[in-house]
Design a protein around this motif. Structure first.
Motif, PDB file in Angstrom:
ATOM      1  N   GLN A   1       0.799  -1.217   0.000  1.00  0.00           N
ATOM      2  CA  GLN A   1       0.000   0.000   0.000  1.00  0.00           C
ATOM      3  C   GLN A   1       0.841   1.281   0.000  1.00  0.00           C
ATOM      4  N   ASP A   2       2.151   1.154   0.161  1.00  0.00           N
ATOM      5  CA  ASP A   2       2.963   2.352   0.348  1.00  0.00           C
ATOM      6  C   ASP A   2       3.789   2.730  -0.872  1.00  0.00           C
ATOM      7  N   ARG A   3       3.629   2.021  -2.001  1.00  0.00           N
ATOM      8  CA  ARG A   3       4.413   2.341  -3.192  1.00  0.00           C
ATOM      9  C   ARG A   3       3.741   1.710  -4.410  1.00  0.00           C
ATOM     10  N   PRO A   4       4.065   2.182  -5.609  1.00  0.00           N
ATOM     11  CA  PRO A   4       3.479   1.592  -6.822  1.00  0.00           C
ATOM     12  C   PRO A   4       3.906   0.142  -6.995  1.00  0.00           C
ATOM     13  N   LYS A   5       3.080  -0.603  -7.731  1.00  0.00           N
ATOM     14  CA  LYS A   5       3.374  -2.002  -8.010  1.00  0.00           C
ATOM     15  C   LYS A   5       3.414  -2.235  -9.521  1.00  0.00           C
ATOM     16  N   LEU A   6       4.256  -3.139  -9.961  1.00  0.00           N
ATOM     17  CA  LEU A   6       4.349  -3.484 -11.379  1.00  0.00           C
ATOM     18  C   LEU A   6       4.546  -4.985 -11.506  1.00  0.00           C
ATOM     19  N   ILE A   7       3.661  -5.641 -12.253  1.00  0.00           N
ATOM     20  CA  ILE A   7       3.782  -7.065 -12.540  1.00  0.00           C
ATOM     21  C   ILE A   7       4.139  -7.208 -14.011  1.00  0.00           C
ATOM     22  N   VAL A   8       5.249  -7.822 -14.310  1.00  0.00           N
ATOM     23  CA  VAL A   8       5.727  -7.986 -15.677  1.00  0.00           C
ATOM     24  C   VAL A   8       5.413  -9.398 -16.145  1.00  0.00           C
ATOM     25  N   VAL A   9       4.739  -9.512 -17.287  1.00  0.00           N
ATOM     26  CA  VAL A   9       4.391 -10.806 -17.858  1.00  0.00           C
ATOM     27  C   VAL A   9       4.960 -10.875 -19.274  1.00  0.00           C
ATOM     28  N   ASP A  10       5.837 -11.816 -19.530  1.00  0.00           N
ATOM     29  CA  ASP A  10       6.368 -12.027 -20.877  1.00  0.00           C
ATOM     30  C   ASP A  10       5.332 -12.764 -21.716  1.00  0.00           C
ATOM     31  N   SER A  11       5.155 -12.331 -22.943  1.00  0.00           N
ATOM     32  CA  SER A  11       4.160 -12.970 -23.797  1.00  0.00           C
ATOM     33  C   SER A  11       4.622 -12.896 -25.251  1.00  0.00           C
ATOM     34  N   HIS A  12       3.868 -13.555 -26.136  1.00  0.00           N
ATOM     35  CA  HIS A  12       4.132 -13.538 -27.573  1.00  0.00           C
ATOM     36  C   HIS A  12       2.974 -12.828 -28.257  1.00  0.00           C
ATOM     37  N   ILE A  13       3.286 -11.833 -29.080  1.00  0.00           N
ATOM     38  CA  ILE A  13       2.229 -11.182 -29.837  1.00  0.00           C
ATOM     39  C   ILE A  13       1.763 -12.133 -30.944  1.00  0.00           C
ATOM     40  N   GLY A  14       0.452 -12.234 -31.109  1.00  0.00           N
ATOM     41  CA  GLY A  14      -0.086 -13.148 -32.114  1.00  0.00           C
ATOM     42  C   GLY A  14       0.135 -14.599 -31.759  1.00  0.00           C
ATOM     43  N   TYR A  15       0.118 -14.896 -30.449  1.00  0.00           N
ATOM     44  CA  TYR A  15       0.423 -16.270 -30.011  1.00  0.00           C
ATOM     45  C   TYR A  15      -0.501 -17.287 -30.682  1.00  0.00           C
ATOM     46  N   GLY A  16       0.093 -18.337 -31.203  1.00  0.00           N
ATOM     47  CA  GLY A  16      -0.660 -19.410 -31.840  1.00  0.00           C
ATOM     48  C   GLY A  16      -0.737 -19.301 -33.341  1.00  0.00           C
ATOM     49  N   SER A  17      -0.464 -18.110 -33.864  1.00  0.00           N
ATOM     50  CA  SER A  17      -0.486 -17.939 -35.313  1.00  0.00           C
ATOM     51  C   SER A  17       0.799 -18.517 -35.903  1.00  0.00           C
ATOM     52  N   PRO A  18       0.692 -19.542 -36.750  1.00  0.00           N
ATOM     53  CA  PRO A  18       1.911 -20.220 -37.215  1.00  0.00           C
ATOM     54  C   PRO A  18       2.825 -19.356 -38.072  1.00  0.00           C
ATOM     55  N   HIS A  19       2.274 -18.332 -38.733  1.00  0.00           N
ATOM     56  CA  HIS A  19       3.084 -17.509 -39.626  1.00  0.00           C
ATOM     57  C   HIS A  19       3.212 -16.057 -39.172  1.00  0.00           C
ATOM     58  N   ARG A  20       2.497 -15.652 -38.132  1.00  0.00           N
ATOM     59  CA  ARG A  20       2.516 -14.247 -37.716  1.00  0.00           C
ATOM     60  C   ARG A  20       2.975 -14.031 -36.277  1.00  0.00           C
ATOM     61  N   GLN A  21       3.097 -15.096 -35.498  1.00  0.00           N
ATOM     62  CA  GLN A  21       3.502 -14.919 -34.103  1.00  0.00           C
ATOM     63  C   GLN A  21       4.847 -14.197 -34.028  1.00  0.00           C
ATOM     64  N   ASP A  22       4.923 -13.220 -33.114  1.00  0.00           N
ATOM     65  CA  ASP A  22       6.145 -12.448 -32.865  1.00  0.00           C
ATOM     66  C   ASP A  22       6.567 -11.601 -34.061  1.00  0.00           C
ATOM     67  N   THR A  23       5.605 -11.189 -34.881  1.00  0.00           N
ATOM     68  CA  THR A  23       5.920 -10.307 -36.009  1.00  0.00           C
ATOM     69  C   THR A  23       5.183  -8.980 -35.851  1.00  0.00           C
ATOM     70  N   LYS A  24       5.695  -7.959 -36.523  1.00  0.00           N
ATOM     71  CA  LYS A  24       5.028  -6.651 -36.477  1.00  0.00           C
ATOM     72  C   LYS A  24       3.669  -6.711 -37.161  1.00  0.00           C
ATOM     73  N   GLU A  25       3.518  -7.639 -38.125  1.00  0.00           N
ATOM     74  CA  GLU A  25       2.232  -7.758 -38.814  1.00  0.00           C
ATOM     75  C   GLU A  25       1.121  -8.201 -37.862  1.00  0.00           C
TER      76      GLU A  25
END
Length: 227
Positions: free
Chosen positions: A27-51
């Motif tokens: 309660q006395d300071r800000p909190k930050l939870i960091v979660v690593d993830s993959h953009i477009g997860y599950g897409s066989p040709h687009r995962q981790d791409t800017k598209e």
């Protein structure tokens, strides 16, 4: 969390729950939870791409992604059996109960503090206070001209004196942007000074954008003018 086996995902969800519950106790300071993830997860040709970030996957890629999830490939806007019922019986029931408790509490508050309750209702319905514009300055034509950030700062302060939910905010640029409220009593919003009218956001876009968005989503948000 994404891109792992189902067992690992369950373990990571449990770890996320532990982190979240731990953060709730701080309660006395800000909190930050960091979660690593993959953009477009599950897409066989687009995962981790800017598209995957800025373009539609396309009909065929969507089907392939659904296949990776074990989801019916041709189903669109599918809501599985039990989801509506679970939402109604859990969130709906709890929300109705909490809403009733809030309405009862606010009715008592309104009877005890009618002026403050009316102020809250105006804010909740985005209605301006009476006389919000009574101190608006005027600016005579000037060949040299007045920087718009200077005139904007004067207007913000004139309105904020009469509009209690207009607040200022900045990262570290308010001397340049003139978004700081400077009238007597404006002060800085911080622990122990929650009546103050200026937010310090730190790194600008990563703080004021989600904060302001969250306030707006509540429909009882202050109007914030960040730099």
């Amino acid at each position: 969390m994404a891109g792992t086996s189902s067992t690992s995902r369950c373990q990571r969800l449990a770890a996320l729950a532990r982190a979240y519950n731990h953060a709730l106790g701080i309660q006395d300071r800000p909190k930050l939870i960091v979660v690593d993830s993959h953009i477009g997860y599950g897409s066989p040709h687009r995962q981790d791409t800017k598209e995957a970030h800025g373009e539609p996957l396309g009909e065929e890629e969507v089907k392939l992604t659904k296949r990776a999830y074990g989801w019916p490939e041709d189903a669109k806007f599918l809501v599985p059996d039990g989801v509506r019922e679970n939402f109604r019986d859990v969130l709906g029931k709890r929300g109705k109960q909490l809403s009733g408790q809030w309405n009862t509490l606010f009715a008592k508050y309104s009877a005890q503090y009618p002026d403050l309750a009316a102020q809250f209702e105006r804010m909740n319905h985005l209605q301006p206070s009476a006389g919000w514009d009574k101190d608006l300055p005027t600016f005579a034509p000037d060949a040299k001209g007045l920087a718009t950030r200077d005139s904007s700062g004067k207007v913000l302060n004139a309105i904020a004196k009469n509009e209690p939910w207009l607040m200022g905010g900045s990262a570290d640029l308010y001397p340049s942007t003139k978004t700081r409220l400077t009238f007597d009593g404006a002060g800085d919003f911080e622990p122990g000074n929650y009546n103050a009218r200026n937010f310090h956001f730190g790194i600008a876009s990563t703080r004021w954008a989600p904060s302001s968005t969250a306030w707006c989503c509540q429909n009882s948000a202050p109007t914030v003018r960040p730099s």
